[in-house]
Write an enzyme that holds these catalytic residues in place. Structure first.
Site, PDB file in Angstrom:
ATOM      1  N   ASP A 188      -2.485   5.861  -5.033  1.00  0.00           N
ATOM      2  CA  ASP A 188      -2.655   4.942  -3.910  1.00  0.00           C
ATOM      3  C   ASP A 188      -2.976   3.529  -4.376  1.00  0.00           C
ATOM      4  O   ASP A 188      -4.092   3.233  -4.794  1.00  0.00           O
ATOM      5  CB  ASP A 188      -3.778   5.466  -3.012  1.00  0.00           C
TER       6      ASP A 188
ATOM      7  N   ASP B 131       0.823  -1.207   0.000  1.00  0.00           N
ATOM      8  CA  ASP B 131       0.000   0.000   0.000  1.00  0.00           C
ATOM      9  C   ASP B 131       0.857   1.257   0.000  1.00  0.00           C
ATOM     10  O   ASP B 131       1.538   1.537   0.978  1.00  0.00           O
ATOM     11  CB  ASP B 131      -0.897  -0.032   1.230  1.00  0.00           C
TER      12      ASP B 131
END
Length: 414
Positions: free
Chosen positions: A310, A127
């Protein structure tokens, strides 16, 4: 890191996660969005992908999971929880290649990471929207029986550090434990004395996820434990990669899925044409960039905006105004919960212009889920003053993250 990266059931009311009160420094909530209680544990299979990494880089391939039911409301809710404080209305030498598993039809992607000596393999959600490395452990009494739990007693290189850590997320989920130091292997690149966070407890939401924990690739300023060097920091500091970058490619479930991270290089076989370099504002700990604008449908235009790149968020989430522009241009309807309904026969693309280059999200990817006779769009709004360029966008480009500059680079796919 909302998933992405939707991943949190919208059965949890918006008012519930607005109770979230952690500091900005604990903004790693992005990752939670992928492991919520509302995501059922699905069987996944890993398929090794062929890649052509450059010298001094390591690749992590991704694979797909055919068993998937999309829930776009979850994806919006997780994104909102991850970036809660920004809601508008709230007062290489060597290369490391890691294949990825595509969970629930592009809902999220995870890779396998080896920790300790001898290595213990853990499924981690990578992430770029968070910066902590944490996972289930044998110290945890509440962790799921389906999770692999790291056992520090079985690692000869483990060093107990004992710093306390705790993470609370917007959907009410949480985890806490202690820190330690150990060897972490990323696709053959061996990091020594990496700080790891061992869960001693975790809430029910994490117990039903597809992963054992999270590996944050954001900037270290948002690490939960002050002074933590992230895995990417240590790859650079320990001289394990000659080029301080990592390349990311996400496959699509409808095209056999998969994907990969390459630490220290890129997979040129996935790239078509030149890369577009985009400056990054890292002041918030994220890869924040400027988007010039764009277009959608037949003649619809999109205003410029700032957005976070992201990998941990599932959808393409705009600001409210830009989401409305996209919806109007594509004949989509605001559902009032962050999602949009889009005609199931949509044949129109959406284009984002970044640093003067157009990048297209094709019509097929703008239909994220079908619920009865209704189709839910792959874009929406999280109600914040910035956008989140999640996996709906990222699976249509090859992305290079260069934290030392800082910048990101986008290229069209081969």
């Amino acid at each position: 890191m909302l998933d992405y990266k939707y991943r949190m059931m919208f059965c949890i009311s918006l008012s519930f996660f607005l109770l979230f009160t952690t500091t900005q420094k604990h903004f790693i909530l992005i990752i939670t969005m992928k492991i919520s209680l509302c995501i059922a544990l699905l069987a996944t299979t890993a398929t090794l992908l062929n890649a052509a990494p450059t010298e001094k880089s390591k690749t992590f391939p991704l694979t797909t999971n055919p068993n998937f039911k999309r829930n776009p409301k979850n994806a919006v809710a997780k994104a909102r929880a991850k970036y809660y404080k920004h809601l508008v209305n709230v007062s290489a030498d060597g290369d490391g290649e890691i294949p990825l598993t595509d969970v629930e039809g592009d809902l999220e992607y995870y890779g396998t990471v080896a920790v300790g000596t001898p290595p213990q393999n853990l499924k981690l959600d990578f992430d770029t929207g968070s910066s902590d490395l944490w996972f289930a452990s044998t110290l945890c009494s509440s962790c799921s029986g389906s999770q692999t739990k790291f056992n520090p007693d079985k690692s000869s290189t483990y060093k107990k550090e004992g710093k306390s850590w705790g993470i609370s997320y917007g959907d009410g989920s949480n985890a806490k434990g202690i820190t330690g130091l150990d060897t972490v292997d990323l696709g053959g690149l061996t990091i020594k004395n990496q700080r790891i966070e061992l869960a001693q407890s975790e809430s029910a939401q994490f117990q039903q996820g597809a992963t054992d924990g999270l590996l944050g690739l954001g900037f270290n300023s948002i690490s939960t434990v002050s002074g933590t060097a992230t895995p990417m920091d240590n790859l650079i500091k320990q001289g394990l990669i000659s080029d301080p970058i990592f390349g990311v490619w996400f496959g699509k479930a409808k095209e056999s899925g998969g994907g990969e991270y390459i630490f220290g290089g890129i997979n040129k076989s996935k790239v078509s044409g030149d890369f577009t370099k985009v400056p990054v504002d890292s002041s918030q700990g994220w890869y924040s960039i400027k988007v010039d604008g764009g277009s959608a449908g037949k003649g619809g235009s999109l205003s410029g905006f700032s957005g976070i790149v992201d990998t941990g968020t599932t959808l393409l989430l705009f600001t409210d105004d830009v989401a409305k522009e996209a919806g109007d241009a594509l004949g989509a309807t605001d559902n009032g919960d962050g999602t949009y309904s889009i005609p199931c026969d949509n044949s129109e693309d959406l284009t984002l212009t970044i640093a003067g280059t157009d990048f297209v999200v094709p019509a097929a990817d703008l239909i994220y889920a079908k619920q009865g006779s209704q189709c839910i769009a792959g874009f929406g709004s999280a109600g914040m003053d910035f956008a989140i360029l999640g996996d709906v966008f990222l699976k249509n480009v090859y992305t290079v993250f260069a934290p030392s500059v800082p910048e990101v680079q986008f290229a069209k796919l081969a």
